[in-house]
Design an enzyme around this catalytic site. Structure first.
Site, PDB file in Angstrom:
ATOM      1  N   ASP A 144       0.851  -1.186   0.000  1.00 49.62           N
ATOM      2  CA  ASP A 144       0.000   0.000   0.000  1.00 49.62           C
ATOM      3  C   ASP A 144       0.891   1.242   0.000  1.00 49.62           C
ATOM      4  O   ASP A 144       2.112   1.152   0.197  1.00 49.62           O
ATOM      5  CB  ASP A 144      -0.880  -0.025   1.250  1.00 49.62           C
ATOM      6  CG  ASP A 144      -2.065   0.916   1.159  1.00 49.62           C
ATOM      7  OD1 ASP A 144      -2.299   1.494   0.072  1.00 49.62           O
ATOM      8  OD2 ASP A 144      -2.763   1.088   2.172  1.00 49.62           O
TER       9      ASP A 144
ATOM     10  N   GLU B  14       2.650   4.815  -4.138  1.00 45.49           N
ATOM     11  CA  GLU B  14       2.653   5.742  -5.276  1.00 45.49           C
ATOM     12  C   GLU B  14       4.012   6.437  -5.481  1.00 45.49           C
ATOM     13  O   GLU B  14       4.314   6.711  -6.660  1.00 45.49           O
ATOM     14  CB  GLU B  14       1.532   6.784  -5.101  1.00 45.49           C
ATOM     15  CG  GLU B  14       0.128   6.249  -5.251  1.00 45.49           C
ATOM     16  CD  GLU B  14      -0.329   5.387  -4.077  1.00 45.49           C
ATOM     17  OE1 GLU B  14      -1.171   4.509  -4.267  1.00 45.49           O
ATOM     18  OE2 GLU B  14       0.193   5.593  -2.966  1.00 45.49           O
TER      19      GLU B  14
ATOM     20  N   ASP C  84      -8.867   3.990  -2.191  1.00 49.24           N
ATOM     21  CA  ASP C  84      -9.725   4.421  -1.081  1.00 49.24           C
ATOM     22  C   ASP C  84     -11.027   5.020  -1.587  1.00 49.24           C
ATOM     23  O   ASP C  84     -11.184   6.249  -1.717  1.00 49.24           O
ATOM     24  CB  ASP C  84      -8.984   5.443  -0.216  1.00 49.24           C
ATOM     25  CG  ASP C  84      -7.787   4.821   0.501  1.00 49.24           C
ATOM     26  OD1 ASP C  84      -7.760   3.585   0.638  1.00 49.24           O
ATOM     27  OD2 ASP C  84      -6.886   5.576   0.921  1.00 49.24           O
TER      28      ASP C  84
END
Length: 799
Positions: free
Chosen positions: A405, A408, A483
């Protein structure tokens, strides 16, 4: 309308006339007087690469997106030197290159224009950063539509939209919001029922305008790098997607448990909470294969550690859960806490594995542990080190999967939400700034994770999940759409994102069921489960800020509905596993938008809700509250209502009843749908008989079922079972022929076939040309028989 003169005044530069041409086998080079070189490479008869250099200089030819296993080769290749243009010809297409301005036009063998440059390639010097902003504009023809582009939260048809590819932590994103978590710069164009594709392989921030700014022009551009794109000719959308997926790569088969139902939350802790969740699943007889541990299992959010207060003996907990059929999946983020006493930090510092700023200091960003440094996953030594960090977690403790997670990378308390653009990366020996490496950072992190999990999981198959991705990331892992929010709009968004991702070569995908942010009510949760059991990756995940989000959190009525649909998911596992097999062998998407299923039907070009699950199930979720049904469009063919066996003819839109305990679900006539018995987890029961639902059709239909050991790599050595069935239905008889491949011996010996829509009463049965008694096949009424799995031809006659 913007004219060429006005564009030139803004600083754009254009190629001028060609002064030199040469051919080197499958490569053609066209050089202009002002130093532009077009390198045109024929990969296949229908796949062509276009690379443009300025000032006579190409950048190093390197891409993380392209698979090492791409299929190459063509049947025909020649070039014609005409007065106004060069024409490169393969057996599928003709490529016209204008000698005056280097513009390209691609036509099929009937000279129908498939794609043509408007302004074509042009560029603008980037005085802020150096290099060029590279641009391409194409003519948008009347009626042309566009699809693909990954996880965009917008209508499946991108006509009129502008999108940006810059992987971004976009918490609680909204419809049409840009950019999102993934960069997949690939789209499919559909013009006059002919499909083609464009993959702009550029890892800088890229932009696509699909006839939004100028209605007759589609354009794409990047903040740096080369104009480097691949063109795929169909003419079917499946041809385009399969070619793109072959180019960027395919995953291995996952373990079958990875296709089961998974439960997650931010966060399940302490240990007793995890055990209670597992106990409730088994007590309530709700199937589940995996429980996820979010960041709170760690010691102060330090990756590869455990909080001994909350999890004093993680190995015992994992072993105990395993005995009850649960796999454990743990979260690992890229940020490494700056802590001189932390062993992972110490190793990375000693080896020089952290990213640095342009002027030398280590890049520092705040994430969950506080100030962190970040490994440079674009360096092969760093990936190898990172892979080895998983040894204890996987080999010693028994964790079954890993979830990357925040990759990015997401950075807190800075406006950009990510790393500084001057951060330096190795880029596998092609040093660059974060402007170029940003979109591939998460991809290379999950690549390293995959290699570590595979190494320490062997001989079992790895399971890895990522949030950030670039084209080609599908080779390593599953993904989810980030999300989202517990709203009906996000239920719609989840549906279109799954279809779009599948068309973009990335089928192993799901959403946070019920929404990550905020709290669904029971109705929304039930409707989301009904949709998500028909997504390749099926996981509930929530922030937990507004309450619990387990299947039993919304009262008995919702619990019963949720249980029924999760059970249906487990019954359909052999069908889903066969879908995955077709995906890894052919690049065929596991979900099909209706336009993909039938591009010749213009009614499908703007449909968003209905989709095909695999090749033979039609699904249409209910996406509004208080609904007792909905209108839906039926594509070509005839379709059985899964719940009632009512037949619906395709090519029409009609109302379908669907109270809260039902989703509109239809089966294509002639289909043979394999089913397993309901299990609480994969492997709980040995399959004693394979159930097959057979849907009668007057005519022929092909079906198949793929099976193997459900773990391990024996399937790569031929130890699999692939059964292909050809169904032929006539007025008073039906014939099922079976063709077998592979040497895996399934544990069951018989098929139990249940017939739907049979127009006659069974009178007699022949197996491999020998008549068998009706008592031998255990004829039950007029719709169920039991036969040996080894038959070659089953012939049923009616009275």
């Amino acid at each position: 309308m913007i004219t060429n003169t006005e564009i030139v005044r803004t600083g754009n530069q254009f190629p001028n006339h060609i002064v030199d041409f040469k051919q080197e086998n499958d490569k053609f080079y066209f050089t202009t007087q002002n130093g532009v070189i077009l390198q045109l490479t024929i990969l296949r008869d229908s796949v062509v690469r276009f690379r443009y250099a300025t000032e006579h200089v190409f950048e190093p030819d390197f891409s993380y997106a392209i698979s090492e296993d791409v299929n190459l080769g063509y049947n025909e290749l020649k070039i014609q030197d005409e007065v106004p243009e060069y024409i490169v010809i393969t057996s599928k297409i003709k490529i016209h290159i204008n000698k005056t301005n280097l513009k390209v036009k691609i036509v099929d063998m009937a000279d129908l224009v498939i794609s043509e440059d408007e302004l074509g390639f042009h560029w603008e010097e980037n005085f802020d950063y150096g290099g060029n902003v590279v641009k391409m504009s194409k003519v948008c023809h009347a009626g042309e539509s566009y699809y693909g582009m990954g996880d965009k939260a917008s209508h499946t048809n991108l006509k009129g939209k502008r999108v940006n590819n810059w992987v971004t932590d976009t918490y609680a994103y909204g419809k049409d919001q840009e950019p999102l978590y993934k960069s997949i710069p690939f789209y499919i164009g559909l013009k006059e029922s002919k499909a083609y594709g464009i993959f702009f392989d550029n890892s800088f921030s890229t932009y696509f305008d699909f006839a939004g700014e100028r209605r007759n022009v589609t354009s794409y551009w990047a903040d740096g790098g080369e104009m480097n794109y691949y063109f795929f000719y169909g003419p079917k959308m499946c041809d385009v997607v399969e070619s793109y997926t072959d180019l960027t790569g395919l995953p291995e088969l996952p373990p079958l448990w990875a296709l089961g139902f998974h439960q997650s939350k931010w966060s399940y802790y302490p240990e007793q909470k995890v055990r209670d969740i597992a106990s409730n699943f088994r007590k309530l007889n709700i199937p589940c294969d995996a429980i996820y541990l979010d960041i709170d299992y760690m010691d102060g959010f330090r990756c590869f550690t455990w909080d001994k207060n909350h999890f004093p003996d993680p190995k015992k907990m994992i072993d105990d859960l395993g005995e009850d059929g649960f796999k454990v999946v743990t979260m690992i983020d890229p940020g490494i806490k700056i802590d001189r006493d932390y062993w992972v930090y110490q190793q990375a510092m000693e080896k020089g594995y952290f990213c640095r700023r342009a002027d030398g200091p280590l890049f520092k960003g705040k994430v969950w542990p506080g100030p962190c440094n970040f490994p440079d996953f674009t360096h092969p030594d760093v990936r190898e080190w990172w892979a080895d960090l998983y040894k204890e977690m996987i080999a010693d403790l028994g964790v079954s999967g890993v979830w990357n997670d925040m990759n990015e990378p997401a950075i807190m308390e800075v406006p950009s939400k990510t790393a500084n653009l001057d951060v330096r990366h190795d880029y596998d020996g092609h040093p660059c700034s974060h402007r170029k490496a940003h979109n591939v950072y998460g991809m290379q992190m999950v690549r390293a994770t995959y290699e570590g999990i595979k190494k320490y999981m062997f001989p079992r198959r790895p399971f890895v999940l990522t949030r950030a991705a670039y084209s080609g990331t599908q080779r390593y892992c599953a993904t989810w759409t980030g999300d989202n929010v517990a709203t009906w709009e996000h239920l719609w968004i989840a549906n279109v994102q799954m279809q779009r991702m599948s068309m973009s070569g990335y089928s192993f995908v799901g959403s946070d069921i019920g929404g990550f942010a905020e709290q669904p009510n029971g109705e929304l949760f039930a409707r989301w489960i009904q949709l998500a059991v028909f997504h390749p990756f099926c996981r509930v995940h929530s922030s937990g800020d507004h309450g619990d989000q387990e299947p039993w959190s919304f009262g008995d009525e919702i619990t019963d509905i949720v249980r029924e649909f999760i059970e249906l998911r487990y019954q359909l596992l052999p069908y889903l596993y066969t879908m995955f097999y077709n995906y890894i062998k052919e690049g065929f998407p596991m979900l099909q938008s209706l336009v993909f299923y039938d591009q010749d039907d213009v009614q499908t070009h703007f449909r968003t809700d209905e989709f095909i699950f695999g090749k033979q199930l039609l699904v249409c979720p209910v996406q509004e509250p208080n609904s007792l049904g909905r209108r839906m469009y039926f594509p070509k063919g005839n379709w059985y209502n899964y719940w009632t066996d009512e037949m619906v003819e395709g090519g029409v839109e009609r109302w379908v009843s669907a109270e809260l305990d039902r989703i509109p679900l239809f089966v294509r006539e002639g289909a043979m749908i394999p089913k397993y018995p309901v299990q609480q987890y994969v492997g709980e029961k040995e399959i004693e008989k394979l159930a097959i639902d057979v849907y009668f059709k007057s005519g022929t239909e092909n079906s198949e079922v793929y099976e193997d050991h459900q773990e391990g790599y024996d399937y790569k050595k031929g130890r699999y079972s692939l059964r292909r069935f050809k169904f032929t239905g006539k007025e008073n008889e039906l014939i099922i022929q079976q063709f077998k491949d592979g040497n895996y011996i399934t544990p069951y010996h018989n098929f139990v076939m249940t017939f739907h829509g049979l127009p006659f009463e069974i009178d007699s049965v022949e197996l491999d040309n020998e008549e068998v008694g009706l008592d031998e096949i255990k004829l039950n009424g007029n719709n169920t028989i039991e036969v040996s799995k080894d038959f070659t031809e089953l012939h049923i006659f009616g009275k």
